[in-house]
Scaffold this motif. Structure first.
Motif, PDB file in Angstrom:
ATOM      1  N   ARG A  86       0.817  -1.222   0.000  1.00 27.59           N
ATOM      2  CA  ARG A  86       0.000   0.000   0.000  1.00 27.59           C
ATOM      3  C   ARG A  86       0.845   1.263   0.000  1.00 27.59           C
ATOM      4  NH1 ARG A  86      -1.922  -2.841   3.954  1.00 27.59           N
ATOM      5  NH2 ARG A  86      -1.451  -1.297   5.554  1.00 27.59           N
ATOM      6  N   VAL A  89       1.268   2.730  -3.491  1.00 23.29           N
ATOM      7  CA  VAL A  89       0.068   2.950  -4.295  1.00 23.29           C
ATOM      8  C   VAL A  89      -0.292   4.431  -4.299  1.00 23.29           C
ATOM      9  CG1 VAL A  89      -2.407   2.445  -4.417  1.00 23.29           C
ATOM     10  CG2 VAL A  89      -0.791   0.625  -3.852  1.00 23.29           C
ATOM     11  N   THR A  91      -2.272   7.887  -3.980  1.00 24.22           N
ATOM     12  CA  THR A  91      -3.253   8.232  -2.946  1.00 24.22           C
ATOM     13  C   THR A  91      -4.682   7.997  -3.406  1.00 24.22           C
ATOM     14  OG1 THR A  91      -1.752   9.889  -2.029  1.00 24.22           O
ATOM     15  CG2 THR A  91      -4.084  10.082  -1.454  1.00 24.22           C
ATOM     16  N   LYS A  94      -5.440   4.312  -3.398  1.00 21.31           N
ATOM     17  CA  LYS A  94      -5.544   3.759  -2.053  1.00 21.31           C
ATOM     18  C   LYS A  94      -6.868   4.126  -1.398  1.00 21.31           C
ATOM     19  CE  LYS A  94      -2.516   5.048   1.088  1.00 21.31           C
ATOM     20  NZ  LYS A  94      -1.255   5.076   1.869  1.00 21.31           N
ATOM     21  N   TRP A  97      -9.272   1.760  -2.826  1.00 21.60           N
ATOM     22  CA  TRP A  97      -8.907   0.442  -2.288  1.00 21.60           C
ATOM     23  C   TRP A  97      -9.471   0.262  -0.875  1.00 21.60           C
ATOM     24  CZ3 TRP A  97      -5.687  -3.597  -4.018  1.00 21.60           C
ATOM     25  CH2 TRP A  97      -5.189  -4.450  -3.038  1.00 21.60           C
ATOM     26  N   ASN A  98      -9.274   1.283  -0.010  1.00 22.45           N
ATOM     27  CA  ASN A  98      -9.753   1.186   1.369  1.00 22.45           C
ATOM     28  C   ASN A  98     -11.268   1.091   1.430  1.00 22.45           C
ATOM     29  OD1 ASN A  98      -7.147   1.302   2.372  1.00 22.45           O
ATOM     30  ND2 ASN A  98      -7.202   3.501   2.762  1.00 22.45           N
ATOM     31  N   ASP A 240      -2.129   1.526   7.945  1.00 21.84           N
ATOM     32  CA  ASP A 240      -0.896   1.840   7.209  1.00 21.84           C
ATOM     33  C   ASP A 240       0.282   2.059   8.151  1.00 21.84           C
ATOM     34  OD1 ASP A 240      -1.994   1.628   4.710  1.00 21.84           O
ATOM     35  OD2 ASP A 240      -2.252   3.778   4.394  1.00 21.84           O
TER      36      ASP A 240
END
Length: 388
Positions: A86, A89, A91, A94, A97-98, A240
């Motif tokens: 992560r 990756v 921003t 991400k 993704w989250n 993270d």
């Protein structure tokens, strides 16, 4: 009931792919052609951020088993240059993704509300190209992906006990390098470096599964607030932070293994704590000395080391209903399930898989619908399912 790791057998339908002559399977699985097949035969959803949701054809569970992969196979042709964690990756990717992770985990906890009936986990593996391509145990697809799995607890209770000497199980236990020589400084570094408000450190007896006794020896954190906390961006920031702390520890340690009294790496996330907690700790430096000396005299040992960070990080629910985060070094290519004491033996059996497939696909399409509703991608049609 006897406590210990369990071994289950999971059927799968053989994948109709032919590896080109002269290529090894794990070399082919890195190719754009293999990813094309994955999309066309098992793809569920894709979005503009190149995040692909797909059915795991070689899965661990027939109850629920899916992955999201950051599919950079067409934009980064060099497998060694693809994002594998992560922290690499963009921003905007991400953030999407989250949100996808949060929705899928929320679906699983809603669908399987009883922790005594279902083991729910969501794990991420770094697929770093840190071993030679031909080494056994090297992950095949070198791209970041998450894996979402549900095991019926009754299946695990009825399963045979796994061999505790299975090398894949020892990676998450007291036999590992970190736990054997640096357990105290490892945890001390996390405590001093990380600013955690949602994640609370847990003792082993609070974090382990009662049935298996795993994870063993790994640092674990409870997600305070449970599933509601996953909807807060603060949680994903702390998730993270756990990874960044692990990366600092791993990279700093193997820098000392590689070169005695090596200076602090220039790009660590927590330089003050690396300097004060790690590089001034006698156990930390002494363990690096032991590994360095072993590497010098044992070529097989040196070749087996992943010199760059390799990890598995997961969220899981134990029988007490706690949502827990843990992270482990991945020194031998074990599966995320094995961190929880679940060893999966996958066997080709199309007929047996077919008996589970309709219900499995139904659940995968349900979670896909939630992602589409949240504007997180567009449906993919395959021979098995449509785009509606």
């Amino acid at each position: 009931m006897q406590i210990g790791p369990r071994e289950i057998t999971t059927p799968f339908r053989p994948i109709p792919l032919e590896v080109p002559e002269g290529m090894k399977p794990n070399e082919f699985f890195n190719s754009t052609e293999n990813l094309n097949d994955l999309i066309h035969n098992n793809g569920l959803l894709v979005n503009a951020e190149d995040l692909l949701l797909y059915r795991k054809a070689l899965g661990h569970s027939t109850e629920f088993d899916t992955s999201i992969i950051y599919n950079t196979s067409k934009t980064v042709l060099n497998p060694l240059g693809r994002p594998v964690r992560r922290t690499q990756v963009p921003t905007e990717v991400k953030q999407v993704w989250n949100r996808m992770n949060q929705i899928i985990i929320d679906y699983l906890l809603e669908r399987y509300p009883d922790p005594e009936q279902a083991l729910v986990l969501a794990g991420e593996a770094s697929l770093d190209a840190t071993w030679p391509l031909t080494s056994p145990g090297v992950p095949s697809i070198r791209m970041l992906h998450n894996h979402f799995i549900v095991f019926p607890m009754e299946q695990l209770r009825q399963a045979r006990l796994a061999d505790v000497a299975n090398p894949n199980l020892t990676d998450g236990g007291q036999h590992s390098l970190f736990q054997a020589y640096m357990r105290d400084v490892y945890r001390q570094f996390f405590e001093q470096a990380l600013d955690l408000r949602i994640l609370k450190p847990l003792d082993n007896h609070e974090s382990s599964l009662r049935l298996t006794g795993y994870p063993q020896g790994l640092p674990c954190w409870e997600i305070q607030g449970g599933t509601e906390a996953l909807q807060e961006i603060r949680f994903w920031q702390e998730y993270d932070e756990i990874l960044k702390g692990f990366l600092d520890f791993y990279r700093s340690f193997f820098a000392q293994v590689s070169s005695r009294n090596s200076p602090m790496l220039a790009d660590v996330y927590y330089p003050q704590q690396v300097e004060s907690v790690l590089l001034f700790n006698n156990c930390f430096m002494g363990a690096a000395k032991k590994v360095r000396e072993q590497c010098i005299k044992d070529p097989a040992y040196a070749n087996a080391i992943r010199w760059q960070p390799a990890f598995k990080q997961l969220i899981y629910r134990n029988e007490a209903g706690k949502l827990i985060v843990t992270i482990s070094q991945n020194s031998i290519g074990n599966a995320i399930t094995e961190l929880l004491g679940v060893v999966v033996k996958r066997e080709p059996d199309a007929e047996a898989y077919g008996r589970f497939e309709p219900a499995l696909i139904e659940r995968l399409l349900e979670v896909r619908a939630r992602l589409i509703q949240a504007d997180l991608g567009d449906a993919i049609a395959t021979e098995q399912w449509g785009a509606e």
